[in-house]
Design a protein around this motif. Structure first.
Motif, PDB file in Angstrom:
ATOM      1  N   UNK A 107       1.054  -1.409  -0.015  1.00 33.74           N
ATOM      2  CA  UNK A 107      -0.085   0.261   0.367  1.00 33.74           C
ATOM      3  C   UNK A 107       0.688   1.128   0.240  1.00 33.74           C
ATOM      4  N   UNK A 108       0.496   1.983  -0.859  1.00 34.11           N
ATOM      5  CA  UNK A 108       2.192   3.127  -1.339  1.00 34.11           C
ATOM      6  C   UNK A 108       0.798   4.493   0.250  1.00 34.11           C
ATOM      7  N   UNK A 109       1.042   4.142   1.354  1.00 33.54           N
ATOM      8  CA  UNK A 109       0.333   4.977   2.325  1.00 33.54           C
ATOM      9  C   UNK A 109       1.915   6.285   2.425  1.00 33.54           C
ATOM     10  N   UNK A 110       0.879   7.667   2.694  1.00 34.29           N
ATOM     11  CA  UNK A 110       1.837   9.079   2.974  1.00 34.29           C
ATOM     12  C   UNK A 110       1.199   9.977   4.056  1.00 34.29           C
ATOM     13  N   UNK A 111       1.564   9.752   5.267  1.00 36.72           N
ATOM     14  CA  UNK A 111       1.139  10.775   6.118  1.00 36.72           C
ATOM     15  C   UNK A 111       0.547  11.436   5.651  1.00 36.72           C
ATOM     16  N   UNK A 112      -1.148  11.864   6.474  1.00 30.68           N
ATOM     17  CA  UNK A 112      -1.772  12.584   6.799  1.00 30.68           C
ATOM     18  C   UNK A 112      -1.377  14.485   6.583  1.00 30.68           C
ATOM     19  N   UNK A 113      -2.285  15.342   5.690  1.00 31.77           N
ATOM     20  CA  UNK A 113      -1.900  16.275   6.662  1.00 31.77           C
ATOM     21  C   UNK A 113      -2.437  16.977   7.153  1.00 31.77           C
ATOM     22  N   UNK A 114      -2.182  17.495   8.241  1.00 33.31           N
ATOM     23  CA  UNK A 114      -3.013  17.994   9.893  1.00 33.31           C
ATOM     24  C   UNK A 114      -3.485  16.914  11.077  1.00 33.31           C
ATOM     25  N   UNK A 115      -3.183  15.562  10.577  1.00 33.45           N
ATOM     26  CA  UNK A 115      -4.105  14.926  11.582  1.00 33.45           C
ATOM     27  C   UNK A 115      -4.769  14.984  13.068  1.00 33.45           C
ATOM     28  N   UNK A 116      -5.731  14.612  13.401  1.00 33.15           N
ATOM     29  CA  UNK A 116      -5.975  14.923  14.586  1.00 33.15           C
ATOM     30  C   UNK A 116      -5.960  13.077  15.585  1.00 33.15           C
ATOM     31  N   UNK A 117      -5.754  12.577  14.624  1.00 33.16           N
ATOM     32  CA  UNK A 117      -5.281  11.821  15.505  1.00 33.16           C
ATOM     33  C   UNK A 117      -4.618  10.327  15.079  1.00 33.16           C
ATOM     34  N   UNK A 118      -3.499  10.161  16.124  1.00 29.39           N
ATOM     35  CA  UNK A 118      -2.327   8.912  15.300  1.00 29.39           C
ATOM     36  C   UNK A 118      -1.464   8.127  16.431  1.00 29.39           C
ATOM     37  N   UNK A 119      -2.066   6.835  15.774  1.00 23.18           N
ATOM     38  CA  UNK A 119      -1.741   6.077  16.526  1.00 23.18           C
ATOM     39  C   UNK A 119      -0.022   5.327  16.398  1.00 23.18           C
ATOM     40  N   UNK A 120       1.359   5.581  17.014  1.00 24.16           N
ATOM     41  CA  UNK A 120       2.637   4.971  16.734  1.00 24.16           C
ATOM     42  C   UNK A 120       3.203   3.939  17.530  1.00 24.16           C
ATOM     43  N   UNK A 121       3.260   3.248  17.084  1.00 21.64           N
ATOM     44  CA  UNK A 121       3.833   1.749  17.893  1.00 21.64           C
ATOM     45  C   UNK A 121       5.187   1.757  17.641  1.00 21.64           C
ATOM     46  N   UNK A 122       5.489   1.570  19.279  1.00 18.13           N
ATOM     47  CA  UNK A 122       7.209   1.657  18.634  1.00 18.13           C
ATOM     48  C   UNK A 122       8.044  -0.027  19.630  1.00 18.13           C
ATOM     49  N   UNK A 123       8.458   0.037  19.220  1.00 18.08           N
ATOM     50  CA  UNK A 123       9.195  -1.475  19.595  1.00 18.08           C
ATOM     51  C   UNK A 123       7.816  -2.794  19.938  1.00 18.08           C
ATOM     52  N   UNK A 124       7.374  -2.962  18.548  1.00 25.20           N
ATOM     53  CA  UNK A 124       5.728  -3.754  19.319  1.00 25.20           C
ATOM     54  C   UNK A 124       5.999  -5.000  18.538  1.00 25.20           C
TER      55      UNK A 124
END
Length: 306
Positions: A107-124
């Motif tokens: 999936x060719x995905x890019x970060x959305x502009x001005x997001x309101x809610x984001x989940x970041x997974x670190x070391x999962x």
């Protein structure tokens, strides 16, 4: 019509197409081909809708049970391949195959502009947990899910299945470095889900969850490392009012994401209530720890999330 008929016999585990597709069960094979496998009718349906299916393998029983999906795949330009039970089992990663396995483009995905809610997974590293967090983020209406430093591949088969199709619904981004990625969200509050943090519901009651938010989630076993947690504006814990020792990572993530989503929606519904906007200053990862924000008193003990 793009149907590939292998003569009178269905494809077996030794057929070249099956052998090549099976290489996608490993990350090295996926990254080289920029393809991954989606197994089962739910995932295949969403993959077809997303327009990323290149090949669909199915057993003879699925020819009857899921003929609509096979027809949809053909209509979408995919090649379809009938397989023996042995052939499909070679591609499936579940104990009881569900009759369908699709080969999908990354999936060719890019970060959305001005997001309101984001989940970041670190070391999962647990793909089941990661996929379930992705599913919860999708259900909560998040704008994006980021797989950061040392996290599992979102195209891992178990992660794809655990997402229950959500992988195809919202941008899912792979980031080499979580810290560098956070610089993109310059004017959002960064909240780290961590044991001993500020009470989630006390923050909600104080109106501190309705701003654009990036949630940081660490592994279930070890949580966030100190350096990564220090990048957040606040550390936040889910209160435990019962006798449970801790919460599963995916459950805790779902609670946090829904709390933010609900607060943001209340803010939109109560737009007539005037409130001075909170501005979160741009931050640089290498510049040291951000200033600590004061927090309201909690009501209950903070959960050990992991």
């Amino acid at each position: 019509m793009s149907t590939d008929e292998p003569g009178p016999d269905a494809y077996t585990a030794r057929s070249s197409r099956v052998v090549n597709a099976r290489k996608l069960q490993r990350r090295r094979g996926r990254d080289k081909a920029e393809r991954f496998l989606a197994e089962g009718p739910q995932a295949v349906r969403e993959a077809i809708s997303a327009g990323v299916v290149t090949d669909l393998f199915y057993d003879l029983d699925a020819d009857t049970r899921h003929s609509d999906l096979i027809d949809a795949a053909v209509a979408a330009g995919a090649h379809v391949h009938p397989c023996t039970d042995e052939g499909l089992a070679a591609l499936a990663e579940t104990v009881t195959p569900q009759g369908l396995v699709a080969v999908c483009r990354f999936l060719d995905q890019r970060l959305p502009e001005d997001p309101k809610l984001v989940a970041v997974l670190h070391g999962i590293t647990d793909p089941g947990n990661a996929g379930t967090v992705l599913r919860a983020a999708d259900a909560a209406g998040a704008d994006c899910v980021v797989f950061g430093t040392d996290s599992v591949d979102p195209y891992n088969g178990k992660c794809v299945r655990s997402s229950a199709g959500s992988l195809f619904h919202l941008p899912v981004v792979r980031a080499a470095d979580t810290a560098d990625l956070l610089d993109v969200f310059a004017h959002a509050q960064i909240l780290a889900a961590a044991a001993g943090g500020d009470d989630l519901y006390a923050l909600d009651a104080a109106g501190d969850l309705d701003a654009p938010t990036v949630w940081l989630f660490g592994s279930e076993a070890h949580g966030l490392d100190e350096a990564t947690a220090a990048l957040a504006h606040r550390r936040v814990g889910v209160p435990i009012w019962g006798r449970a020792e801790s919460l599963n990572l995916a459950v805790a993530a779902g609670v946090c994401l829904y709390a933010s989503a609900a607060a943001q929606r209340r803010k939109l519904e109560w737009a007539h209530v005037l409130r001075s906007p909170r501005i979160y200053p741009a931050r640089r990862v290498r510049a040291g720890r951000l200033a600590d924000h004061s927090s309201p008193a909690g009501c209950g003990r903070a959960a050990r999330l992991f």
